[in-house]
Design a protein around this motif. Sequence first.
Motif, PDB file in Angstrom:
ATOM      1  N   TYR A 142       8.309  68.105  25.840  1.00  0.00           N
ATOM      2  CA  TYR A 142       6.930  68.566  25.961  1.00  0.00           C
ATOM      3  C   TYR A 142       6.552  68.694  27.434  1.00  0.00           C
ATOM      4  N   TYR A 143       5.704  69.669  27.726  1.00  0.00           N
ATOM      5  CA  TYR A 143       5.257  69.928  29.094  1.00  0.00           C
ATOM      6  C   TYR A 143       3.736  69.844  29.146  1.00  0.00           C
ATOM      7  N   ALA A 144       3.226  69.583  30.327  1.00  0.00           N
ATOM      8  CA  ALA A 144       1.780  69.537  30.498  1.00  0.00           C
ATOM      9  C   ALA A 144       1.198  70.928  30.305  1.00  0.00           C
ATOM     10  N   ASN A 145      -0.033  70.970  29.776  1.00  0.00           N
ATOM     11  CA  ASN A 145      -0.711  72.254  29.597  1.00  0.00           C
ATOM     12  C   ASN A 145      -1.002  72.910  30.940  1.00  0.00           C
ATOM     13  N   ALA A 146      -1.111  74.235  30.922  1.00  0.00           N
ATOM     14  CA  ALA A 146      -1.426  74.973  32.146  1.00  0.00           C
ATOM     15  C   ALA A 146      -2.928  75.062  32.382  1.00  0.00           C
ATOM     16  N   GLY A 147      -3.720  74.928  31.303  1.00  0.00           N
ATOM     17  CA  GLY A 147      -5.169  75.018  31.442  1.00  0.00           C
ATOM     18  C   GLY A 147      -5.799  73.661  31.699  1.00  0.00           C
ATOM     19  N   SER A 148      -7.136  73.659  31.654  1.00  0.00           N
ATOM     20  CA  SER A 148      -7.876  72.430  31.971  1.00  0.00           C
ATOM     21  C   SER A 148      -8.586  71.866  30.751  1.00  0.00           C
ATOM     22  N   VAL A 149      -8.121  72.208  29.555  1.00  0.00           N
ATOM     23  CA  VAL A 149      -8.783  71.709  28.358  1.00  0.00           C
ATOM     24  C   VAL A 149      -8.567  70.208  28.210  1.00  0.00           C
ATOM     25  N   THR A 150      -9.630  69.516  27.817  1.00  0.00           N
ATOM     26  CA  THR A 150      -9.557  68.072  27.540  1.00  0.00           C
ATOM     27  C   THR A 150     -10.042  67.831  26.113  1.00  0.00           C
ATOM     28  N   PHE A 151      -9.763  66.649  25.610  1.00  0.00           N
ATOM     29  CA  PHE A 151     -10.151  66.342  24.229  1.00  0.00           C
ATOM     30  C   PHE A 151     -10.734  64.945  24.139  1.00  0.00           C
ATOM     31  N   LYS A 152     -11.519  64.739  23.089  1.00  0.00           N
ATOM     32  CA  LYS A 152     -12.006  63.420  22.701  1.00  0.00           C
ATOM     33  C   LYS A 152     -11.675  63.238  21.229  1.00  0.00           C
ATOM     34  N   GLY A 153     -11.123  62.102  20.892  1.00  0.00           N
ATOM     35  CA  GLY A 153     -10.685  61.862  19.520  1.00  0.00           C
ATOM     36  C   GLY A 153      -9.168  61.783  19.485  1.00  0.00           C
ATOM     37  N   PRO A 154      -8.570  62.135  18.346  1.00  0.00           N
ATOM     38  CA  PRO A 154      -9.169  62.586  17.084  1.00  0.00           C
ATOM     39  C   PRO A 154      -9.779  61.450  16.280  1.00  0.00           C
ATOM     40  N   ASP A 155     -10.750  61.818  15.412  1.00  0.00           N
ATOM     41  CA  ASP A 155     -11.438  60.863  14.556  1.00  0.00           C
ATOM     42  C   ASP A 155     -11.164  61.198  13.094  1.00  0.00           C
ATOM     43  N   ARG A 156     -11.049  60.178  12.287  1.00  0.00           N
ATOM     44  CA  ARG A 156     -10.814  60.379  10.857  1.00  0.00           C
ATOM     45  C   ARG A 156     -12.130  60.723  10.166  1.00  0.00           C
ATOM     46  N   ILE A 157     -12.132  61.778   9.332  1.00  0.00           N
ATOM     47  CA  ILE A 157     -13.343  62.156   8.605  1.00  0.00           C
ATOM     48  C   ILE A 157     -13.104  62.292   7.106  1.00  0.00           C
ATOM     49  N   ASP A 158     -11.871  62.605   6.681  1.00  0.00           N
ATOM     50  CA  ASP A 158     -11.598  62.789   5.261  1.00  0.00           C
ATOM     51  C   ASP A 158     -10.145  62.441   4.944  1.00  0.00           C
ATOM     52  N   PRO A 159      -9.883  61.166   4.653  1.00  0.00           N
ATOM     53  CA  PRO A 159      -8.497  60.773   4.337  1.00  0.00           C
ATOM     54  C   PRO A 159      -7.965  61.408   3.065  1.00  0.00           C
ATOM     55  N   GLU A 160      -8.843  62.005   2.250  1.00  0.00           N
ATOM     56  CA  GLU A 160      -8.393  62.624   1.002  1.00  0.00           C
ATOM     57  C   GLU A 160      -7.921  64.056   1.201  1.00  0.00           C
ATOM     58  N   ASP A 161      -8.087  64.595   2.406  1.00  0.00           N
ATOM     59  CA  ASP A 161      -7.647  65.958   2.670  1.00  0.00           C
ATOM     60  C   ASP A 161      -6.131  66.070   2.454  1.00  0.00           C
ATOM     61  N   PRO A 162      -5.667  67.143   1.797  1.00  0.00           N
ATOM     62  CA  PRO A 162      -4.223  67.282   1.528  1.00  0.00           C
ATOM     63  C   PRO A 162      -3.359  67.226   2.780  1.00  0.00           C
ATOM     64  N   ALA A 163      -3.903  67.652   3.916  1.00  0.00           N
ATOM     65  CA  ALA A 163      -3.094  67.674   5.144  1.00  0.00           C
ATOM     66  C   ALA A 163      -3.233  66.399   5.966  1.00  0.00           C
ATOM     67  N   PHE A 164      -4.095  65.483   5.498  1.00  0.00           N
ATOM     68  CA  PHE A 164      -4.282  64.254   6.268  1.00  0.00           C
ATOM     69  C   PHE A 164      -3.004  63.433   6.241  1.00  0.00           C
ATOM     70  N   GLY A 165      -2.580  62.983   7.412  1.00  0.00           N
ATOM     71  CA  GLY A 165      -1.342  62.225   7.539  1.00  0.00           C
ATOM     72  C   GLY A 165      -0.161  63.059   7.964  1.00  0.00           C
ATOM     73  N   ASP A 166      -0.332  64.397   8.025  1.00  0.00           N
ATOM     74  CA  ASP A 166       0.741  65.274   8.487  1.00  0.00           C
ATOM     75  C   ASP A 166       0.613  65.515   9.988  1.00  0.00           C
ATOM     76  N   ASN A 167       1.702  65.955  10.603  1.00  0.00           N
ATOM     77  CA  ASN A 167       1.655  66.355  12.010  1.00  0.00           C
ATOM     78  C   ASN A 167       0.847  67.649  12.140  1.00  0.00           C
ATOM     79  N   LEU A 168      -0.067  67.661  13.086  1.00  0.00           N
ATOM     80  CA  LEU A 168      -0.939  68.817  13.296  1.00  0.00           C
ATOM     81  C   LEU A 168      -0.869  69.243  14.752  1.00  0.00           C
ATOM     82  N   THR A 169      -0.940  70.533  14.996  1.00  0.00           N
ATOM     83  CA  THR A 169      -0.882  71.055  16.358  1.00  0.00           C
ATOM     84  C   THR A 169      -2.025  72.049  16.563  1.00  0.00           C
TER      85      THR A 169
END
Length: 430
Positions: free
Chosen positions: A219-246
């Motif tokens: 993995y390499y550092a991003n070229a832009g200046s985007v930052t993030f806060k979180g992630p926060d859990r909101i719906d553990p029942e979601d079918p995709a919850f617990g999968d790798n997300l990009t």
Amino acid sequence: MRISTVTMYEQSVSSMNRQQGDFLKVGQQIASGRRVVNPSDDPQAASRAVGVSQAKAVTEQHADARISARNSLAQAESVLNSVSDAVTSAKTRLVQAASDTLSDVDRESLASELKGIYETLIGQANATDGNGRYLFGGYQDDSPPFARTTGQGVSGVAYIGDENIREQRIDASRLMPVADNGKTIFQSVPSGAGYVARAERDSDPGTGNTLGVQADKGYYANAGSVTFKGPDRIDPEDPAFGDNLTVRFEDDAGVMRVRVEDPNNPGTDMYDEAYVSGKSISFGGVSITLDGEPADGDQIQLRPANAGDANQDLFKSLKDAIDVLEMDQAGLDENRAHFRNTLSSAMRELDNSLDNVLTVRASMGARLNELDVVDAVGSNRMMNYEQTLSDLVDLDYNEAISEYSLRQVGLQAAQKAFVDVKGLSLFNFL
């Protein structure tokens, strides 16, 4: 009927010997304090006493094992107490480092403090029990379980022990773990830990900026200046919850879009919206707030904390934080974004590591409490065995002393009778 002199002598001597034998037997019982001195005294009681003595010896061995187990657990728990203090101290330094008022020199000073904590943690991870045995090496307790490594330009700490857990039998029906392996403590996260995000892309942005390269994952550092806060859990029942997300940032005809592929439907995006700085977006049961200006191809990797390709290594989390604190930001927005994102990821990973250490420590405390309970049960069992042995073989002194006096009188009577019989002769009447 004629009774010969020889017969009188033999009967008298036999009677004295019998009385003397009974007298000496009672004396031996009094001297030893035992009713059953020889197995022939009471074969049934002697046989049962052997079985009870063997059970008592096994119980004593288990008691010794509990002492050893308590020492090991107490030492390991003390080490983990120091580890939790060190991780808490590291988190405090990272909170200070996140302040915009600090200069590069100030951050380098905090990096030096974190290096000290880093070395302390390595020392604690390689702690011994005082007898030369390493506490957290599993069955391989004769060598340090953690060793420094350097490969592909990346230095770190590797676990070289095994993943077994040393156990000790503390009771007939209880085999207790007495030392957790280092991988479980320093390179794992507790069950139920949430997502961890890292602002990294899986291809070289081509800008020459290789800050934060993870050589082991590419993995390499991003070229832009985007930052993030979180992630926060909101719906553990979601079918995709617990999968790798990009989260992907893609330039679509001059419009920057945010896209997230559905892990259950490859090639289909579960989220596809125009990027808005400062907006919180939700997908797959989690939400994340994005800010700054991303570049085309930038990514944010979201991984469950216990996923195989997520970082669960306490030492790596600290090493990443130290490296980014020593970085010269050079006034570049992308460098500042990388700094903030790395600190955010490191702090969440440290939280997970601290929770894991506290979980293991709580388990050790529970085992120490269990040892106290088993000790109490073992003490009661020992008292029962001793009482049973006493009932089987110990002497009742009141009865024995009365018997001793009676046997003494019997012996004296036999001796007196022999003297009288020996004096009988017809010559006394001539």
